[in-house]
Design a protein around this motif. Sequence first.
Motif, PDB file in Angstrom:
ATOM      1  N   VAL A 238       0.963  -1.180   0.034  1.00  0.00           N
ATOM      2  CA  VAL A 238      -0.074   0.041   0.066  1.00  0.00           C
ATOM      3  C   VAL A 238       0.859   1.106  -0.112  1.00  0.00           C
ATOM      4  CG1 VAL A 238      -1.916   1.217   1.166  1.00  0.00           C
ATOM      5  CG2 VAL A 238      -1.732  -1.018   1.367  1.00  0.00           C
ATOM      6  N   VAL A 239       0.651   2.215  -0.883  1.00  0.00           N
ATOM      7  CA  VAL A 239       1.357   3.499  -0.921  1.00  0.00           C
ATOM      8  C   VAL A 239       0.292   4.671  -0.632  1.00  0.00           C
ATOM      9  CG1 VAL A 239       2.764   5.036  -2.146  1.00  0.00           C
ATOM     10  CG2 VAL A 239       2.962   2.788  -2.497  1.00  0.00           C
ATOM     11  N   THR A 240       0.109   5.124   0.584  1.00  0.00           N
ATOM     12  CA  THR A 240      -0.872   6.015   1.062  1.00  0.00           C
ATOM     13  C   THR A 240      -0.661   7.408  -0.247  1.00  0.00           C
ATOM     14  OG1 THR A 240       0.366   6.920   2.574  1.00  0.00           O
ATOM     15  CG2 THR A 240      -0.953   5.186   3.247  1.00  0.00           C
ATOM     16  N   ASN A 241       0.469   8.080  -0.066  1.00  0.00           N
ATOM     17  CA  ASN A 241       0.365   8.984  -0.988  1.00  0.00           C
ATOM     18  C   ASN A 241       2.121   9.326  -0.924  1.00  0.00           C
ATOM     19  OD1 ASN A 241       1.392  10.690   1.568  1.00  0.00           O
ATOM     20  ND2 ASN A 241      -1.150  10.296   1.833  1.00  0.00           N
ATOM     21  N   ILE A 242       2.498  10.170  -1.790  1.00  0.00           N
ATOM     22  CA  ILE A 242       3.882  10.720  -1.803  1.00  0.00           C
ATOM     23  C   ILE A 242       3.979  12.087  -1.823  1.00  0.00           C
ATOM     24  CG2 ILE A 242       6.212  10.726  -3.256  1.00  0.00           C
ATOM     25  CD1 ILE A 242       5.249   7.916  -4.189  1.00  0.00           C
ATOM     26  N   GLN A 243       4.238  12.927  -0.773  1.00  0.00           N
ATOM     27  CA  GLN A 243       4.568  14.298  -0.740  1.00  0.00           C
ATOM     28  C   GLN A 243       5.803  14.693  -0.301  1.00  0.00           C
ATOM     29  OE1 GLN A 243       1.765  15.810  -1.598  1.00  0.00           O
ATOM     30  NE2 GLN A 243       0.144  14.291  -1.238  1.00  0.00           N
TER      31      GLN A 243
ATOM     32  N   ARG B 291      11.168   6.789  -5.875  1.00  0.00           N
ATOM     33  CA  ARG B 291      12.073   5.807  -6.410  1.00  0.00           C
ATOM     34  C   ARG B 291      12.157   4.826  -4.809  1.00  0.00           C
ATOM     35  NH1 ARG B 291      18.042   6.254  -6.787  1.00  0.00           N
ATOM     36  NH2 ARG B 291      18.913   3.969  -7.274  1.00  0.00           N
ATOM     37  N   VAL B 292      12.289   5.558  -3.903  1.00  0.00           N
ATOM     38  CA  VAL B 292      12.283   4.582  -2.480  1.00  0.00           C
ATOM     39  C   VAL B 292      11.035   3.882  -2.288  1.00  0.00           C
ATOM     40  CG1 VAL B 292      12.636   4.771  -0.240  1.00  0.00           C
ATOM     41  CG2 VAL B 292      14.012   6.147  -1.790  1.00  0.00           C
ATOM     42  N   LYS B 293       9.922   4.573  -2.248  1.00  0.00           N
ATOM     43  CA  LYS B 293       8.666   4.200  -1.978  1.00  0.00           C
ATOM     44  C   LYS B 293       8.202   2.859  -2.966  1.00  0.00           C
ATOM     45  CE  LYS B 293       7.867   7.202   1.344  1.00  0.00           C
ATOM     46  NZ  LYS B 293       7.833   6.854   2.835  1.00  0.00           N
ATOM     47  N   SER B 294       8.720   3.071  -3.982  1.00  0.00           N
ATOM     48  CA  SER B 294       8.454   1.919  -5.014  1.00  0.00           C
ATOM     49  C   SER B 294       9.021   0.695  -4.887  1.00  0.00           C
ATOM     50  CB  SER B 294       8.626   2.511  -6.477  1.00  0.00           C
ATOM     51  OG  SER B 294      10.011   2.422  -6.614  1.00  0.00           O
ATOM     52  N   VAL B 295      10.005   0.577  -4.072  1.00  0.00           N
ATOM     53  CA  VAL B 295      10.610  -0.676  -3.518  1.00  0.00           C
ATOM     54  C   VAL B 295       9.530  -1.665  -2.858  1.00  0.00           C
ATOM     55  CG1 VAL B 295      12.322  -1.754  -1.892  1.00  0.00           C
ATOM     56  CG2 VAL B 295      13.071   0.324  -3.221  1.00  0.00           C
ATOM     57  N   VAL B 296       8.795  -1.274  -1.935  1.00  0.00           N
ATOM     58  CA  VAL B 296       7.850  -1.949  -1.588  1.00  0.00           C
ATOM     59  C   VAL B 296       6.668  -2.607  -2.604  1.00  0.00           C
ATOM     60  CG1 VAL B 296       5.547  -2.062  -0.155  1.00  0.00           C
ATOM     61  CG2 VAL B 296       7.462  -0.575   0.722  1.00  0.00           C
ATOM     62  N   ILE B 297       6.166  -1.561  -3.752  1.00  0.00           N
ATOM     63  CA  ILE B 297       5.681  -2.311  -4.713  1.00  0.00           C
ATOM     64  C   ILE B 297       6.567  -3.346  -5.539  1.00  0.00           C
ATOM     65  CG2 ILE B 297       4.268  -1.775  -6.614  1.00  0.00           C
ATOM     66  CD1 ILE B 297       3.028  -1.004  -3.852  1.00  0.00           C
TER      67      ILE B 297
ATOM     68  N   ASN C 298      -2.911  10.854  -6.428  1.00  0.00           N
ATOM     69  CA  ASN C 298      -1.316  11.411  -6.248  1.00  0.00           C
ATOM     70  C   ASN C 298      -0.628  10.836  -7.615  1.00  0.00           C
ATOM     71  OD1 ASN C 298       1.722  10.666  -5.306  1.00  0.00           O
ATOM     72  ND2 ASN C 298       0.758  12.318  -3.848  1.00  0.00           N
ATOM     73  N   GLY C 299      -0.081  11.803  -8.365  1.00  0.00           N
ATOM     74  CA  GLY C 299       0.594  11.470  -9.597  1.00  0.00           C
ATOM     75  C   GLY C 299       1.812  10.587  -9.379  1.00  0.00           C
ATOM     76  N   TYR C 300       2.419  10.844  -8.252  1.00  0.00           N
ATOM     77  CA  TYR C 300       3.510   9.836  -8.159  1.00  0.00           C
ATOM     78  C   TYR C 300       3.161   8.587  -7.833  1.00  0.00           C
ATOM     79  CZ  TYR C 300       6.350  14.230  -8.206  1.00  0.00           C
ATOM     80  OH  TYR C 300       6.632  15.414  -8.642  1.00  0.00           O
ATOM     81  N   CYS C 301       2.050   8.137  -7.210  1.00  0.00           N
ATOM     82  CA  CYS C 301       1.675   6.878  -7.040  1.00  0.00           C
ATOM     83  C   CYS C 301       1.448   6.278  -8.223  1.00  0.00           C
ATOM     84  CB  CYS C 301       0.518   6.806  -6.006  1.00  0.00           C
ATOM     85  SG  CYS C 301       0.843   7.209  -4.274  1.00  0.00           S
ATOM     86  N   VAL C 302       0.703   7.170  -8.968  1.00  0.00           N
ATOM     87  CA  VAL C 302       0.170   6.640 -10.419  1.00  0.00           C
ATOM     88  C   VAL C 302       1.407   6.031 -11.340  1.00  0.00           C
ATOM     89  CG1 VAL C 302      -1.111   6.986 -12.511  1.00  0.00           C
ATOM     90  CG2 VAL C 302      -2.082   7.844 -10.330  1.00  0.00           C
ATOM     91  N   LYS C 303       2.426   6.799 -11.094  1.00  0.00           N
ATOM     92  CA  LYS C 303       3.880   6.735 -11.851  1.00  0.00           C
ATOM     93  C   LYS C 303       4.218   5.307 -11.294  1.00  0.00           C
ATOM     94  CE  LYS C 303       6.487  10.186 -12.343  1.00  0.00           C
ATOM     95  NZ  LYS C 303       7.918  11.151 -12.258  1.00  0.00           N
ATOM     96  N   ILE C 304       4.262   5.067 -10.132  1.00  0.00           N
ATOM     97  CA  ILE C 304       4.611   3.687  -9.542  1.00  0.00           C
ATOM     98  C   ILE C 304       4.036   2.559 -10.326  1.00  0.00           C
ATOM     99  CG2 ILE C 304       4.671   1.977  -7.714  1.00  0.00           C
ATOM    100  CD1 ILE C 304       5.257   4.597  -5.797  1.00  0.00           C
TER     101      ILE C 304
END
Length: 871
Positions: free
Chosen positions: A572-577, A594-600, A615-621
């Motif tokens: 789960v990625v809640t948001n990237i701010q 890039r860091v948060k995407s490690v979980v995915i 959140n555009g950055y979550c969509v990018k993941i």
Amino acid sequence: MKISNIQVLRGPNIWSISRKKLIQMRLDLEELEQKPTNVIDGFGERLEKLIPSMFTHRCSKGVEGGFFTRVKEGTWMGHVIEHIALEIQTLAGMDTGFGRTRQTKTEGIYNVVFSYLEEKVGVYAAEAAVNIAQALIDNQEYDLEHDIRRMKEIREMERLGPSTGSIVEEAVSRSIPWIRLNKSSLVQLGYGKNQVRFRATMTEKTSSIAVDIASNKEETKRLLTEAAIPVASGVTISNPDELEASVKKVGFPLVFKPLDGNHGKGATINVKTMEAAKEAFEYAKTYSRRVIIEKFITGFDFRVLVIDHKVVAAAQRDPAHVRGNGIHTIQELIDKENEDPRRGYGHENVLTEIAVDRDTLDLLAKKEYTLETIPEKGEIVYLKSTANLSTGGTSIDVTDIVHPQNIFICERISRVIGLDICGIDIMAQNLTQPLNENGGVVLEVNAAPGFRMHLAPSEGLPRNVASSVIDMLYPPGKLSQIPIIAVTGTNGKTTTTRLIAHIIRSNGKRVGFTTSDGIYVHNTMLMQGDTTGPVSAEFILKDPTVEFAVLETARGGILRSGLGFNACDIGVVTNIQEDHLGISDIHNLDDLTRVKSVVIGAVRRKGWAVLNADNGYCVKIAREARCNIAYFSMDENNPVIKEHCKKGGIAAIYENGYITIKTGDWKLRVDKATHIPLTFGGSVNFMIQNVLAATLAAYLWGYKPEDIRLSLETFIPSAAHTPGRMNIFRFKEFKILVDFAHNPDGFNGVKAYLQSVEASEHVGIISGTGDRRDEDIIETARISAQMFDKIYICQEKYLRGRQQQELVDLLLKGIYEVDPNKEVIINNRSTECLEQAIKSAKKGSYLTILSNTIDNTILRVTEHLDKELES
């Protein structure tokens, strides 16, 4: 140049999801930033001379010699050090080939990343590679052999033994996770309630009584004799006065061995005289108070391995020996034998180097030989009295020619002694005939037998005996994993984690979860503090009572050591701010993504990524994810949601006041937001987002909407359920809100909530955090000025390398940019500040404490509330 930092990455990380074992060295090239290799006179030639084997490194050229070509053309020293670190590990017998060198945004600073097999060897290789490069630059001699020898020594001290290692490798090949539980050979396979443990080749199924029996050679022999299994005749004595009578009773030739010995230590074979018997007795006594005297049986030494009461391998073992050629001395023949590439230090190769010890000298003395004796051509000179591989012995696989009767005997022995894994030592002319026909006998039964002779025999077929161990520990249908949901993001991680855990617990599972305030198992806090890193995750996964893990996963732990698990079922990625920017080479939101995407990246192929469509950055993941994707959104008309559901995708949306699951064109309303306490009557948008994320994760795992609904309605926001997350304390004259919002996005969330709150006065207590960017601290102050009528600044802690006044000045700057006349009170003593704010609170006022500015905030506010209730 200098090393700024060395980090050991042990799990999926920002460099690689699959290559979990990496060294990340932060290297400051200093003046070498202006000196690529082609301008350092003679550097390339000296490198080729010192480490010619690097010719095999293809580098970006894609051909052998490619790396040396790059050095001649000119490359930076960080790149060279990466390749040196990899090659010296290979030269030390640890072949590993992944590497990356990347310049940071700071000139001259590089991240040098390379793989390792043994952690401490990897760290040593990093430091040695820098030293080697510096010596080559300075045109100084360098003792490379010292480094290689030292790395071999470290490996032997640190690594799992060959038997333990083979079981782990087999487990890994079956996607069974493992955790090393100590510095030696205690290992956990699997996670949580599905774990099993083993040490070397003893498992949790191994009977302690059986081990005691096998360790007592006299007891073993008695049980085998009573079971009509042939054993060597003999006696056990402890007093030298009994020696002569015992020797006469058994009769020469004899074998002496300590009752409690192992690995052949203290044993002497083929004793033929009373004088030799006295020496053998005293030698065995140095290892055990009691000594076994047995009839020496001529024949060959065999080891039969039985796992789960089935024979899986058999080997003929020969003691370490040399064959004379009529030219070289025994010492020269030993040296020549040790040059065999199959022999190595300790357990590094198929065979172990032959070392000269007392046993060797005694055997030679019996033949009236010394190390300087030149044996005749073809003469075999034995150097050890036992055939253990650890002392230089050799093995020949004979599994396929063991007589069925002998297989029956060995499998029966394993049940008589009661061992799930045992090694049976047999002396016989062969194993192709039944023992009762060729005079063979059982010498010993060993608990925790070594596997090396079967895994890599000197001759014959290797046997994957570890496979039988895993078959026994994890028979068909037995699970090794437990479900794992990992939660990351900038804001809302902790609340989302707690809510998911609450849903799972409410549906009958014993859940373990980690948060930024502590580790919990089934709602009991076991450890307090920020526990969002890999060590905390491992804590949960090692707990044998846990059936389901929910792991809050913060950026710090990912950057420091990687993830604490190999794979998860839902990420789960809640948001990237904007938060934590400017730290650890994370300078912008793309870096943070890039860091948060490690979980995915660690989500299983059939698992799910739960992402914030707003959140555009979550969509990018999602574009790089290799698993199933599900989105949540506050807007059912979000284009991402519409496109996703048009293709039949699953989403959670907030529509018409409801938390709704959308699958394709179908809507399934789970609950009304006003019925969910966590949303504060549907007034707190960021809490609704947390509910959407948790609901979607629970639904994807398989929980029914009605079960999720009940859980949502019973999760009460409070200091107990959600400490530091929208905790409201109701005093007689005023209210206090405690929320650990610590970045602009978090402050904006609180601001949106306060706009719906009627109060005679809004008062805030704020602080800055020293490791945040100036602009982030200033922005939180601006937002504070917009939502509070009066502001207290309490900058008692979280300085993190800054001066207290520096942070206060940044906060004042942000406040006065919005309102130069804003009432601001500075009190950097947290206890006094809270007292002052409470005493000054007007009737109907609303006091908000943000960013954990007060030490033990919730405890202190609760104490004030208790005093009011008592008065």
